[in-house]
Design an enzyme around this catalytic site. Structure first.
Site, mmCIF file in Angstrom:
data_model
loop_
_atom_site.group_PDB
_atom_site.id
_atom_site.type_symbol
_atom_site.label_atom_id
_atom_site.label_comp_id
_atom_site.label_asym_id
_atom_site.label_seq_id
_atom_site.Cartn_x
_atom_site.Cartn_y
_atom_site.Cartn_z
ATOM 1 C CE1 TYR A 114 -14.848 20.358 30.853
ATOM 2 C CE2 TYR A 114 -15.808 21.741 29.130
ATOM 3 C CZ TYR A 114 -15.957 20.859 30.188
ATOM 4 O OH TYR A 114 -17.206 20.473 30.586
ATOM 5 C CE LYS A 169 -6.189 19.820 60.816
ATOM 6 N NZ LYS A 169 -5.921 19.750 62.254
ATOM 7 C CG ASP A 212 -12.730 20.113 65.087
ATOM 8 O OD1 ASP A 212 -11.832 19.621 65.778
ATOM 9 O OD2 ASP A 212 -12.703 21.289 64.662
ATOM 10 N N GLY A 271 -11.226 10.685 76.041
ATOM 11 C CA GLY A 271 -11.979 10.856 74.803
ATOM 12 C C GLY A 271 -11.126 10.509 73.593
ATOM 13 C CB ALA A 272 -11.339 11.658 70.083
ATOM 14 C CG ASN A 363 -5.449 25.986 73.692
ATOM 15 O OD1 ASN A 363 -5.207 26.912 74.447
ATOM 16 N ND2 ASN A 363 -4.936 25.900 72.487
#
Length: 469
Positions: A114, A169, A212, A271-272, A363
């Site tokens: 620092y 994640k 998401d 979709g995606a 799922n």
């Protein structure tokens, strides 16, 4: 579809039983009679009159867990003290943390890490921003960004509820690729706000993993961020899924001795994930594809096509089929589902071509029962961990980002996605390849390194601009 007991619904029941008699031996019987599975039975305190025991068991869901507790409580002499949900216990206080990589034991070390020593490093970066990759965490740090609008299969549950998923994640990034990732949960679902927020925090990261974010908003968010940022932007729900599907399909077609250029592929889901899977399959050589959404086949004659569906109509379904999913599946060699549970039956699979390949990836409940599909399909893959051939994005994204960061890539290219899929497929050797092993385990030691190497080589040290098929 009935499910089997799973560790994700694992509970530990702390109870007391009389020290003598049959109470202890009846505990396992009670759990099994309720349909549960005992995974551990630990005596935590013993006395002449009472024993304290922790019974750990797996259930199918929360209602089933309660039924197991009720069955245990019905055993004569049993007194229930506490029931703990092991999944919730794992999440207490969060699953990740920040810690220093350098020692801070004395004044000298503090002065270098620092002030005043850090000022020299800051000024070096001010003179040359590229040094940030060499001298800071930027070289190994990814932002996991969500707006909480499409979390797992739970829908639009918001940023706070998305945080445990984003923590998970980040933990996977660290476990499988040594990458420091951090959850960024945004309390907005406005495209402009999402894009601007990510843009202004980007200097602290070497890559952006979008997660998401619901379609079609996710398409615009990703496109605009790629245009604005000089670090790679990767939407895992799209491109991670696409990599895994292409890798698994590559090996599945080897099993049935068919080629991607000649098979008829029917997809459920536009979709995606479906959009990205389709684009990568086409880039890999697929020529005969029909995509269905909840209204049926996507074709040029439909009057409800948005920009994404129009692209699909322009690049698939050359014969203009306008019927429903069941009709589209008839005679198909491959079914890929990234949509909704229970939309097909075993009879629908029986109507496919000889030796069909079925990827039912919804799922936790797939588009068709794997047990029914198995009566007719040559190869089956799902998103579930209790069947062979699990399609799981953790097979892709850690290695992809490891390669991107190592190459100091600025963007993601379609060539990188194809390279990643090829490398993932190649982890399964010809000697191992079979109907029940077309995709490696997420714990296979070669997965992340193989994918990273392929992406790194494709990047060539610097990634080219991403171009859609």
């Amino acid at each position: 579809m009935a499910t089997v007991p799973s560790v994700s619904y694992s509970i530990t029941v702390r109870l007391e039983v009389p020290a003598g008699g049959k109470a202890v031996s009846l505990l396992t019987h009670a759990v099994e009679s309720a349909g549960g599975v005992v995974t551990a039975l630990d005596v935590t305190n013993a006395g002449h009159e009472k024993l304290r025991i922790d019974v750990t068991c797996a259930a199918r869901d929360t209602d089933h867990a309660q039924a197991i507790v009720d069955q245990l409580e019905a055993v004569e002499g049993v007194v229930i003290h506490k029931v703990s949900d092991r999944t919730f216990l794992m999440h207490l206080g969060g699953k990740i943390e920040m810690k220093s990589k350098v020692p801070l034991r004395n004044r000298d070390e503090l002065s270098m890490a620092y002030t005043p020593g850090v000022a020299r490093v800051s000024m070096a970066i001010a003179r040359n921003k590229e040094d940030a990759r060499r001298l800071t965490i930027k070289r190994n740090t990814v932002a996991v960004v969500t707006d909480g609008s499409a979390v797992l299969g739970l829908g639009n549950i918001g940023p706070e509820a998305a945080l445990p998923v984003m923590e998970g994640k980040a933990a996977l990034f660290k476990r499988f690729a040594g990458i420091d990732a951090w959850p960024i949960c945004l309390d907005t679902q406005d495209v402009d706000e999402i894009v601007r927020t990510v843009q202004v925090i980007a200097p602290g990261f070497g890559g952006i993993n979008l997660e998401d974010i619901g379609a079609p908003r996710c398409f615009e968010v990703e496109r605009r961020l790629r245009e604005l940022l000089d670090i790679p932007v990767f939407h895992d729900d799209q491109h991670g899924t696409a990599i895994c599907v292409l890798a698994a399909l590559t090996n599945a077609l080897r099993v049935v001795d068919k080629s991607i250029e000649t098979v008829k592929i029917t997809m459920a889901g536009a979709g995606a994930a479906g959009n990205a899977v389709l684009r990568l399959l086409l880039a890999a050589g697929a020529r005969n594809v029909v995509v269905c959404d909840y209204l049926g086949a996507v074709h040029k004659g439909r009057d409800d096509l948005d920009e994404s569906l129009r692209w699909i109509a322009d690049h698939t379904n050359a014969e203009g089929y306008a019927g429903d999913l069941r009709g589209a599946v008839k005679g198909a060699d491959v079914f890929v589902g990234v949509s909704a549970p229970g939309i097909l039956t075993g009879d629908d699979i029986a109507a496919m071509a000889d030796s069909p390949v079925v990827f039912a990836l919804a799922n936790p409940e797939p588009e068709v029962s794997p047990d029914e599909a198995r009566e007719h399909a040559a190869v089956i893959a799902t998103g579930r961990s209790d069947y062979p051939n699990q399609i799981n994005n953790v097979l892709a994204f850690p290695g992809v980002f490891r390669g991107l960061l190592d190459a100091q890539a600025t963007e993601v290219t379609q060539e990188m996605l194809l390279a990643a899929a090829g490398a993932l497929a190649a982890v399964v050797t010809p000697e191992e390849l079979g109907p029940n092993y077309i995709i490696p385990s997420v714990f296979h030691p070669d997965v992340a390194t193989a994918v990273a190497a392929a992406v790194r080589e494709s990047a060539g040290g610097r990634a080219r601009g991403f171009t859609e098929a």
